[in-house]
Design an enzyme around this catalytic site. Structure first.
Site, PDB file in Angstrom:
ATOM      1  N   ASP A   1       0.852  -1.201   0.000  1.00  0.00           N
ATOM      2  CA  ASP A   1       0.000   0.000   0.000  1.00  0.00           C
ATOM      3  C   ASP A   1       0.887   1.251   0.000  1.00  0.00           C
ATOM      4  O   ASP A   1       0.891   2.002   0.956  1.00  0.00           O
ATOM      5  CB  ASP A   1      -0.949  -0.013   1.223  1.00  0.00           C
ATOM      6  CG  ASP A   1      -0.209  -0.168   2.565  1.00  0.00           C
ATOM      7  OD1 ASP A   1       0.979  -0.586   2.566  1.00  0.00           O
ATOM      8  OD2 ASP A   1      -0.803   0.151   3.609  1.00  0.00           O
TER       9      ASP A   1
ATOM     10  N   HIS B   1       9.280   0.025   9.289  1.00  0.00           N
ATOM     11  CA  HIS B   1       8.377  -1.132   9.352  1.00  0.00           C
ATOM     12  C   HIS B   1       8.534  -2.053   8.130  1.00  0.00           C
ATOM     13  O   HIS B   1       8.871  -3.236   8.257  1.00  0.00           O
ATOM     14  CB  HIS B   1       6.918  -0.665   9.393  1.00  0.00           C
ATOM     15  CG  HIS B   1       6.588   0.267  10.504  1.00  0.00           C
ATOM     16  ND1 HIS B   1       6.410  -0.149  11.797  1.00  0.00           N
ATOM     17  CD2 HIS B   1       6.381   1.613  10.507  1.00  0.00           C
ATOM     18  CE1 HIS B   1       6.090   0.896  12.554  1.00  0.00           C
ATOM     19  NE2 HIS B   1       6.072   1.974  11.794  1.00  0.00           N
TER      20      HIS B   1
HETATM   21  O1  LIG Z   1       0.354   5.972  13.765  1.00  0.00           O
HETATM   22  C1  LIG Z   1       0.118   5.325  12.755  1.00  0.00           C
HETATM   23  N1  LIG Z   1      -1.133   5.121  12.325  1.00  0.00           N
HETATM   24  C2  LIG Z   1      -1.399   4.420  11.201  1.00  0.00           C
HETATM   25  N2  LIG Z   1      -0.479   3.853  10.438  1.00  0.00           N
HETATM   26  C3  LIG Z   1       0.779   4.011  10.818  1.00  0.00           C
HETATM   27  C4  LIG Z   1       1.132   4.715  11.951  1.00  0.00           C
HETATM   28  N3  LIG Z   1       2.450   4.692  12.066  1.00  0.00           N
HETATM   29  C5  LIG Z   1       2.894   3.972  11.037  1.00  0.00           C
HETATM   30  N4  LIG Z   1       1.891   3.562  10.280  1.00  0.00           N
HETATM   31  C6  LIG Z   1       1.950   2.740   9.070  1.00  0.00           C
HETATM   32  O2  LIG Z   1       1.354   1.486   9.379  1.00  0.00           O
HETATM   33  C7  LIG Z   1       2.286   0.416   9.207  1.00  0.00           C
HETATM   34  C8  LIG Z   1       2.813  -0.059  10.537  1.00  0.00           C
HETATM   35  O3  LIG Z   1       1.802  -0.270  11.431  1.00  0.00           O
HETATM   36  C9  LIG Z   1       3.369   0.993   8.326  1.00  0.00           C
HETATM   37  O4  LIG Z   1       3.038   0.787   6.970  1.00  0.00           O
HETATM   38  C10 LIG Z   1       3.370   2.453   8.680  1.00  0.00           C
HETATM   39  O5  LIG Z   1       3.789   3.260   7.624  1.00  0.00           O
END
Ligand SMILES: O=c1[nH]cnc2c1ncn2[C@@H]1O[C@H](CO)[C@@H](O)[C@H]1O
Length: 286
Positions: free
Chosen positions: A13, A245
């Site tokens: 994504d 991540h």
């Molecule tokens: O605070 C957040 N809220 C939503 N998505 C997030 C946040 N921080 C990182 N990611 C995104 O969600 C995935 C890891 O959980 C990663 O794809 C990151 O880019």
């Protein structure tokens, strides 16, 4: 004798850390990226497809097919939580890149996943970097998929730590908890990289300065798109650095010996205030 390259399909994504992960995979001689499949999460699926095609054009790898994935959750849910506040409205750091020239293939992501698993039984690794809807659809469409797919390496879950959406849930699992539970209970060989792991893998401000100075293949491109990702982390986590991540998940697929793993059974909470919670039973109690 040269060993055969591991075949991987990246379900993605994109997403700033997705872009980094895709570039890592394309630069890694250990693997052959045989396709990208797209999903909502950091952006809506339509934009994910556009960004996947764009990233392959940036990398000069338009030979790699892109199959578009689901626009809705496995339960046909349309109220999606899109993390544009992490990645920018365009998913790639608000850089106004031109639209890609390429088009996705006709097949859906799930159909492509099933076809490739049938073509190379036991040999294909799916690296899932977003919500698990496409993988769950493949499992639903073909009950033998769990045995034909080699391994599913996924970024998801918060094992014995708080989530990043809320105290219970990590973003990818929260995106489609029902799909995640289908994947975890499918009997497939699943390697889950939770944020308990990825929050230990940080690209610091100093690392980014090195990137800005670098003539490396993707350094300038990544320095640009990373601006928004750094700003979000400063704001949300008070850190001078960003969590890697998706790149960590690719690394786990390439070379699992760089990480330590716990073996056990995982279920996902699908209802209530803890919707999206991942529970690991490590088998310590008989
Ligand atoms: O605070 C957040 N809220 C939503 N998505 C997030 C946040 N921080 C990182 N990611 C995104 O969600 C995935 C890891 O959980 C990663 O794809 C990151 O880019």
């Amino acid at each position: 004798m040269a060993t055969a390259k591991k075949k991987i399909i990246i379900d993605t994504d994109p997403g700033i850390d997705d872009a980094m992960a895709i570039f890592v995979a394309l630069q890694s001689p250990e693997v052959e990226v045989i396709g990208l499949t797209t999903i909502y999460g950091n952006v809506y699926t339509t934009l994910a497809t556009r960004n996947a095609l764009h990233l392959l054009e940036v990398a000069g790898r338009t030979d790699i097919p892109v199959a578009e994935g689901s626009h809705v959750t496995i339960t046909k849910g349309t109220k999606l939580r899109i993390a544009d506040f992490v990645h920018g409205a365009d998913g790639l750091g608000n850089q106004n890149f031109p639209p890609p020239k390429g088009k996705p293939i006709e097949q859906s992501a799930a159909t492509f996943l099933i076809e490739q698993a049938n073509l190379y039984p036991g040999e294909v690794t799916v690296v899932a970097l977003g919500p698990l809807t496409n993988i769950a659809l493949a499992l639903e469409q073909d009950p033998t998929f769990s045995k034909k797919i080699g391994q599913i390496v996924l970024l998801g879950g918060a094992f014995s730590v708080n989530g990043n959406v809320n105290p219970a849930a990590e973003a990818n699992i929260f995106g489609d908890p029902d799909a995640a539970d289908i994947v975890f209970t499918s009997g497939a060989d699943v390697l889950a990289i939770g944020i308990n792991v990825t929050h230990q893998v940080v690209l610091t401000d100093a690392d980014r300065d090195k990137l800005v100075q670098s003539n490396g293949r993707f350094a300038q491109y990544l320095s640009r798109i990373l601006e928004v990702y750094f700003a979000y982390h400063r704001e949300a986590y008070f850190t001078r650095g960003v969590y890697l991540h998706d790149p960590t998940t690719i690394i786990a697929a390439l070379n699992p010996s760089l990480l330590t793993f716990t073996e056990g059974v995982v279920r996902v909470q699908t209802t209530g205030i803890t919707r999206g919670l991942t529970i690991l039973y490590n088998g310590q109690k008989r």
